[in-house]
Write an enzyme that holds these catalytic residues in place. Structure first.
Site, PDB file in Angstrom:
ATOM      1  N   GLY A 236     -73.695  19.338  27.292  1.00  0.00           N
ATOM      2  CA  GLY A 236     -72.472  19.405  28.088  1.00  0.00           C
ATOM      3  C   GLY A 236     -71.374  18.447  27.704  1.00  0.00           C
ATOM      4  N   CYS A 342     -57.987  46.233  19.698  1.00  0.00           N
ATOM      5  CA  CYS A 342     -57.192  47.045  20.621  1.00  0.00           C
ATOM      6  C   CYS A 342     -57.422  46.631  22.068  1.00  0.00           C
ATOM      7  CB  CYS A 342     -57.504  48.507  20.409  1.00  0.00           C
ATOM      8  SG  CYS A 342     -57.053  48.984  18.754  1.00  0.00           S
TER       9      CYS A 342
HETATM   10  N1  LLP Z   1     -78.651  22.977  27.466  1.00  0.00           N
HETATM   11  C1  LLP Z   1     -78.572  24.073  28.235  1.00  0.00           C
HETATM   12  C2  LLP Z   1     -79.658  24.373  29.146  1.00  0.00           C
HETATM   13  C3  LLP Z   1     -77.429  24.883  28.171  1.00  0.00           C
HETATM   14  O1  LLP Z   1     -77.338  25.950  28.955  1.00  0.00           O
HETATM   15  C4  LLP Z   1     -76.380  24.559  27.279  1.00  0.00           C
HETATM   16  C5  LLP Z   1     -75.180  25.397  27.177  1.00  0.00           C
HETATM   17  C6  LLP Z   1     -76.528  23.412  26.466  1.00  0.00           C
HETATM   18  C7  LLP Z   1     -77.677  22.643  26.594  1.00  0.00           C
HETATM   19  C8  LLP Z   1     -75.486  22.982  25.479  1.00  0.00           C
HETATM   20  O2  LLP Z   1     -74.280  22.706  26.093  1.00  0.00           O
HETATM   21  P1  LLP Z   1     -73.103  21.991  25.270  1.00  0.00           P
HETATM   22  O3  LLP Z   1     -73.584  20.628  24.872  1.00  0.00           O
HETATM   23  O4  LLP Z   1     -72.805  22.817  24.083  1.00  0.00           O
HETATM   24  O5  LLP Z   1     -71.970  21.959  26.227  1.00  0.00           O
HETATM   25  N2  LLP Z   1     -69.859  29.577  25.578  1.00  0.00           N
HETATM   26  C9  LLP Z   1     -69.298  28.452  26.281  1.00  0.00           C
HETATM   27  C10 LLP Z   1     -70.301  27.365  26.518  1.00  0.00           C
HETATM   28  C11 LLP Z   1     -71.555  27.859  27.222  1.00  0.00           C
HETATM   29  C12 LLP Z   1     -72.610  26.795  27.368  1.00  0.00           C
HETATM   30  C13 LLP Z   1     -73.911  27.385  27.778  1.00  0.00           C
HETATM   31  N3  LLP Z   1     -74.977  26.436  27.885  1.00  0.00           N
HETATM   32  C14 LLP Z   1     -68.070  27.959  25.526  1.00  0.00           C
HETATM   33  O6  LLP Z   1     -67.728  28.548  24.504  1.00  0.00           O
HETATM   34  O7  LLP Z   1     -67.418  27.028  25.969  1.00  0.00           O
END
Ligand code: LLP
Length: 418
Positions: A236, A342
């Site tokens: 996150g 499109c």
């Molecule tokens: N751990 C779990 C359980 C998760 O669900 C996620 C991301 C992460 C770790 C990694 O999160 P990060 O460090 O990358 O924030 N598609 C969206 C982001 C979706 C995140 C989903 N879960 C975007 O493009 O911003």
């Protein structure tokens, strides 16, 4: 920090001229800097050094085998969410005891595959899922480690689609339900509950919500009858896309380490975006410039099927010319930068102030290394783009551009229609 810089007004990835790569592989393509990937991984590792963390790169952000392998070689584990990610993870030559498996909808087959692969543990998100894992473990004659994903009911300031730790979200188990589970572990004789997991959302720029969540987890931990060995604090961590000023890794660590140390657990982190986001760009070519009665449009050859984030989350990505204008006061336009799909929602940027560019010019969409390729699709029957990695002064195609043949792979026409 990243390794995409201008030298003599030309964009370079490490010591590689981006224009030269485009000439060789065509556009659009994703381009990753190996050095930036590794550097971001090391930044987190260093910040948390005092607790010797296991850093499991979240494959959903970027699951290219070369990208994951680069991190695994540095000592990273992998955070997976599907049988497909497990399959790809195992191809990186990772020690399976560094794989953690989250997700609310694991199927029996996926569970079985992961148990057979001997992963570190499942992050379990519901009671029925736990029962199923127990059942599969029984069938395979194994004791399986699990960690309970808690939903700490903590609000975070980010896009509502990537908030995961509030009580209305589908993720995790609330404290009361988790306690009930932990008080009757004998119901799951084939499971060993040895971890707790929280992931409160994505693109979070401050440590406060993490602290709030961890405090709740800590007070929960003190009340349960099970010894917790691992605490997985999720991912996150937010990055700079435009004007954000997110916490740095050392600041984040400094803020949350005191509470983590009190818990006396092994720490797991699951960053995706922090490692991959600014390690990659999407290079696209200007096809046409178009003026409507109201707007300027820069029509490029990459669309929402290649990078969906702007369309899906209205997210901001810096867009820079690959060759910068030499003039001091270069003329500029204000334009929507749009793809060929499109759909009116197909855009990479809206109302963006851009140096005046021309047809055939290359643009770099920055911060596209996470949730770029992995969220791409074949919409409008567009072959998925190539992925390229620069290692020092060489570039390597780490995924070929799809061909038209790939578009019909697996399709079959019933005899009645022939
Ligand atoms: N751990 C779990 C359980 C998760 O669900 C996620 C991301 C992460 C770790 C990694 O999160 P990060 O460090 O990358 O924030 N598609 C969206 C982001 C979706 C995140 C989903 N879960 C975007 O493009 O911003």
């Amino acid at each position: 920090m990243h390794d995409f810089r201008y030298k003599n007004n030309e964009l370079y990835c490490e010591s590689q001229d981006v224009r030269e790569i485009a000439r060789s592989v065509g556009t659009p393509f994703y381009l990753y800097s190996h050095n930036t990937l590794v550097d971001h991984f090391r930044k987190i590792e260093k910040a948390f050094k005092s607790v010797d963390p296991l850093i499991c790169f979240s494959m959903k952000a970027n699951s290219n085998t070369a990208v994951c392998r680069a991190l695994v070689r540095e000592g990273a584990g992998l955070d997976i969410v599907s049988g497909g990610e497990l399959y790809k993870a195992l191809r990186t030559d990772i020690n399976p005891k560094k794989i953690v498996y989250a997700g609310i909808g694991k199927t029996r087959r996926e569970i079985e595959e992961a148990i057979r692969a001997d992963i570190l543990f499942f992050n379990v998100e519901s009671l029925p899922e736990m029962a199923l894992i127990d059942d599969v473990a029984d069938m395979l004659g194994k004791t399986v480690n699990i960690s309970i994903r808690l939903n700490p009911d903590v609000a975070v300031k980010t896009h509502r689609y990537v908030v995961t730790g509030t009580s209305e979200s589908k993720f995790g188990i609330d404290f009361a339900a988790a306690r009930r589970i932990l008080e009757r572990t004998e119901a799951f004789p084939n499971l060993r509950i040895n971890g707790l997991h929280v992931h409160i959302g994505s693109q979070i720029t401050r440590s406060r919500p993490y602290i709030r969540a961890l405090k709740r987890v800590y007070s929960f931990m003190k009340k349960i009858p099970v010894k917790i060995e691992y605490l997985n604090i999720g991912g996150g961590l937010g990055i700079v896309y435009g004007k954000e000023r997110p916490q740095t890794a050392p600041r984040f660590a400094k803020a949350i380490l005191p509470i983590i140390k009190r818990m006396r657990v092994k720490v797991i982190l699951e960053p995706g975006r922090f490692i991959a986001g600014n390690s990659g760009i999407l290079v696209t070519k200007v096809l046409y410039l178009k003026e409507s009665l109201q707007k300027n449009f820069v029509i490029v050859d990459a669309g929402m099927n290649d990078l969906v984030r702007p369309s899906f989350y209205n997210s901001y990505h810096n867009i820079q010319p690959v060759v910068r204008c030499l003039q001091k006061r270069a003329p500029y336009i204000i334009a929507d930068i749009v793809g060929p799909i499109c759909e009116s929602g197909d855009f990479l940027a809206k109302g963006r102030r851009m140096p005046l560019i021309g047809q055939g010019d290359l643009l770099a969409v920055m911060g596209a290394g996470a949730y770029g390729y992995t969220m791409s699709s074949n919409y409008n029957s567009r072959p998925r783009v190539a992925e390229v990695m620069v290692i020092k002064n060489r570039f390597h195609v780490i995924r070929e551009r799809e061909s038209y043949r790939d578009l019909i792979k697996g399709e079959a026409v019933p005899r009645e229609l022939r």
